[in-house]
Design a protein around this motif. Structure first.
Motif, PDB file in Angstrom:
ATOM      1  N   PRO A   8       0.811  -1.222   0.000  1.00  0.00           N
ATOM      2  CA  PRO A   8       0.000   0.000   0.000  1.00  0.00           C
ATOM      3  C   PRO A   8       0.847   1.276   0.000  1.00  0.00           C
ATOM      4  O   PRO A   8       0.471   2.273  -0.635  1.00  0.00           O
ATOM      5  N   PHE A   9       1.991   1.250   0.661  1.00  0.00           N
ATOM      6  CA  PHE A   9       2.868   2.417   0.670  1.00  0.00           C
ATOM      7  C   PHE A   9       3.518   2.632  -0.696  1.00  0.00           C
ATOM      8  O   PHE A   9       3.655   3.765  -1.153  1.00  0.00           O
ATOM      9  N   ILE A  10       3.899   1.542  -1.361  1.00  0.00           N
ATOM     10  CA  ILE A  10       4.490   1.644  -2.704  1.00  0.00           C
ATOM     11  C   ILE A  10       3.466   2.225  -3.673  1.00  0.00           C
ATOM     12  O   ILE A  10       3.763   3.154  -4.431  1.00  0.00           O
ATOM     13  N   ASN A  11       2.259   1.677  -3.648  1.00  0.00           N
ATOM     14  CA  ASN A  11       1.213   2.148  -4.554  1.00  0.00           C
ATOM     15  C   ASN A  11       0.877   3.612  -4.315  1.00  0.00           C
ATOM     16  O   ASN A  11       0.745   4.400  -5.255  1.00  0.00           O
ATOM     17  N   ALA A  12       0.743   3.997  -3.051  1.00  0.00           N
ATOM     18  CA  ALA A  12       0.399   5.384  -2.723  1.00  0.00           C
ATOM     19  C   ALA A  12       1.527   6.333  -3.121  1.00  0.00           C
ATOM     20  O   ALA A  12       1.274   7.432  -3.639  1.00  0.00           O
ATOM     21  N   THR A  13       2.755   5.934  -2.892  1.00  0.00           N
ATOM     22  CA  THR A  13       3.907   6.778  -3.244  1.00  0.00           C
ATOM     23  C   THR A  13       3.944   7.042  -4.739  1.00  0.00           C
ATOM     24  O   THR A  13       4.084   8.196  -5.178  1.00  0.00           O
ATOM     25  N   THR A  14       3.811   5.991  -5.513  1.00  0.00           N
ATOM     26  CA  THR A  14       3.832   6.128  -6.964  1.00  0.00           C
ATOM     27  C   THR A  14       2.714   7.049  -7.434  1.00  0.00           C
ATOM     28  O   THR A  14       2.936   7.945  -8.254  1.00  0.00           O
ATOM     29  N   ASN A  15       1.518   6.862  -6.895  1.00  0.00           N
ATOM     30  CA  ASN A  15       0.366   7.655  -7.289  1.00  0.00           C
ATOM     31  C   ASN A  15       0.515   9.120  -6.879  1.00  0.00           C
ATOM     32  O   ASN A  15       0.270  10.024  -7.673  1.00  0.00           O
ATOM     33  N   VAL A  16       0.903   9.374  -5.643  1.00  0.00           N
ATOM     34  CA  VAL A  16       1.015  10.748  -5.148  1.00  0.00           C
ATOM     35  C   VAL A  16       2.053  11.528  -5.953  1.00  0.00           C
ATOM     36  O   VAL A  16       1.796  12.660  -6.381  1.00  0.00           O
ATOM     37  N   LEU A  17       3.223  10.956  -6.170  1.00  0.00           N
ATOM     38  CA  LEU A  17       4.264  11.707  -6.866  1.00  0.00           C
ATOM     39  C   LEU A  17       3.954  11.894  -8.346  1.00  0.00           C
ATOM     40  O   LEU A  17       4.290  12.924  -8.925  1.00  0.00           O
ATOM     41  N   LYS A  18       3.281  10.936  -8.941  1.00  0.00           N
ATOM     42  CA  LYS A  18       2.870  11.080 -10.337  1.00  0.00           C
ATOM     43  C   LYS A  18       1.808  12.172 -10.460  1.00  0.00           C
ATOM     44  O   LYS A  18       1.875  13.020 -11.350  1.00  0.00           O
ATOM     45  N   THR A  19       0.838  12.164  -9.556  1.00  0.00           N
ATOM     46  CA  THR A  19      -0.278  13.097  -9.623  1.00  0.00           C
ATOM     47  C   THR A  19       0.097  14.504  -9.171  1.00  0.00           C
ATOM     48  O   THR A  19      -0.210  15.483  -9.842  1.00  0.00           O
ATOM     49  N   MET A  20       0.744  14.614  -8.030  1.00  0.00           N
ATOM     50  CA  MET A  20       0.990  15.919  -7.416  1.00  0.00           C
ATOM     51  C   MET A  20       2.267  16.601  -7.915  1.00  0.00           C
ATOM     52  O   MET A  20       2.368  17.820  -7.873  1.00  0.00           O
ATOM     53  N   ALA A  21       3.254  15.822  -8.361  1.00  0.00           N
ATOM     54  CA  ALA A  21       4.545  16.412  -8.732  1.00  0.00           C
ATOM     55  C   ALA A  21       4.991  16.032 -10.140  1.00  0.00           C
ATOM     56  O   ALA A  21       6.122  16.312 -10.508  1.00  0.00           O
ATOM     57  N   SER A  71       9.759  21.565  -6.546  1.00  0.00           N
ATOM     58  CA  SER A  71       9.726  22.526  -7.652  1.00  0.00           C
ATOM     59  C   SER A  71       8.574  22.219  -8.597  1.00  0.00           C
ATOM     60  O   SER A  71       7.842  23.121  -9.023  1.00  0.00           O
ATOM     61  N   ARG A  72       8.379  20.955  -8.904  1.00  0.00           N
ATOM     62  CA  ARG A  72       7.268  20.563  -9.781  1.00  0.00           C
ATOM     63  C   ARG A  72       5.921  20.766  -9.095  1.00  0.00           C
ATOM     64  O   ARG A  72       4.961  21.206  -9.721  1.00  0.00           O
ATOM     65  N   MET A  73       5.851  20.418  -7.818  1.00  0.00           N
ATOM     66  CA  MET A  73       4.578  20.560  -7.083  1.00  0.00           C
ATOM     67  C   MET A  73       4.125  22.011  -7.006  1.00  0.00           C
ATOM     68  O   MET A  73       2.947  22.310  -7.190  1.00  0.00           O
ATOM     69  N   ASP A  87       7.833  21.914   4.617  1.00  0.00           N
ATOM     70  CA  ASP A  87       6.366  21.845   4.685  1.00  0.00           C
ATOM     71  C   ASP A  87       5.813  20.910   3.612  1.00  0.00           C
ATOM     72  O   ASP A  87       4.869  20.146   3.860  1.00  0.00           O
ATOM     73  N   ALA A  88       6.390  20.962   2.417  1.00  0.00           N
ATOM     74  CA  ALA A  88       5.927  20.092   1.332  1.00  0.00           C
ATOM     75  C   ALA A  88       6.169  18.626   1.673  1.00  0.00           C
ATOM     76  O   ALA A  88       5.344  17.759   1.341  1.00  0.00           O
ATOM     77  N   VAL A  89       7.272  18.328   2.351  1.00  0.00           N
ATOM     78  CA  VAL A  89       7.527  16.942   2.774  1.00  0.00           C
ATOM     79  C   VAL A  89       6.429  16.488   3.725  1.00  0.00           C
ATOM     80  O   VAL A  89       5.962  15.349   3.648  1.00  0.00           O
TER      81      VAL A  89
END
Length: 155
Positions: A8-21, A71-73, A87-89
């Motif tokens: 679940p952490f791998i899936n969420a990480t991939t999704n969050v960084l793809k979507t938000m950044a 920077s991307r976010m 803060d972004a972290v």
């Protein structure tokens, strides 16, 4: 901690960084963590607790990866770690953990999340909440590396 609890952490990480950044990440090989030191220069830590679960999730970024991600976010260039980056972290930590929490609920594990805490500096020693193995999952970005660490004790 069971190996399937890192998914679940791998899936969420991939999704969050793809979507938000708009950042593609490549997962590496998970390993059992053998020390309590942080990996990167900026680290987010979030406590996890539920009726049958206790532990935490840590995301720790090297400088080049987090500067590029933030920077991307935020749509501006960051060249040094400052309050906005830290803060972004915290936000990234919250989003990743929230995504994992949803997947854990689908597995029948109800988990609550504490507010994230951010730590700056490399090789900072952190104690784990749970008396369970910590699994460390490295990720590569085009600019650098970060790790997700999960320590969950499921009763």
């Amino acid at each position: 901690m069971k190996a399937e609890h890192i998914n679940p952490f791998i899936n969420a990480t991939t999704n969050v960084l793809k979507t938000m950044a708009m950042t593609s990440v490549t997962p590496g090989k998970p390993a059992i963590k053998t020390d309590n030191k942080t990996f990167g220069e900026v680290t987010g830590v979030i406590g996890l607790m539920g009726e049958n679960v206790v532990g935490n999730m840590i995301v720790s970024f090297d400088g080049p990866s987090i500067l590029s991600i933030v920077s991307r976010m935020l749509g501006e260039t960051f060249t040094e770690i400052n309050k906005d980056v830290v803060d972004a972290v915290g936000e990234i930590t919250n989003m990743i953990c929230g995504g994992a929490k949803t997947e854990f609920a689908e597995m029948g594990l109800g988990i609550g999340m504490a507010s994230p805490m951010m730590v700056t500096g490399k090789d900072i020693e952190l104690s784990q909440l749970a008396k369970a193995l910590t699994i460390s999952m490295p990720f590569d970005t085009p600019e650098g590396r970060f790790v997700i660490e999960a320590n969950l004790h499921v009763k």
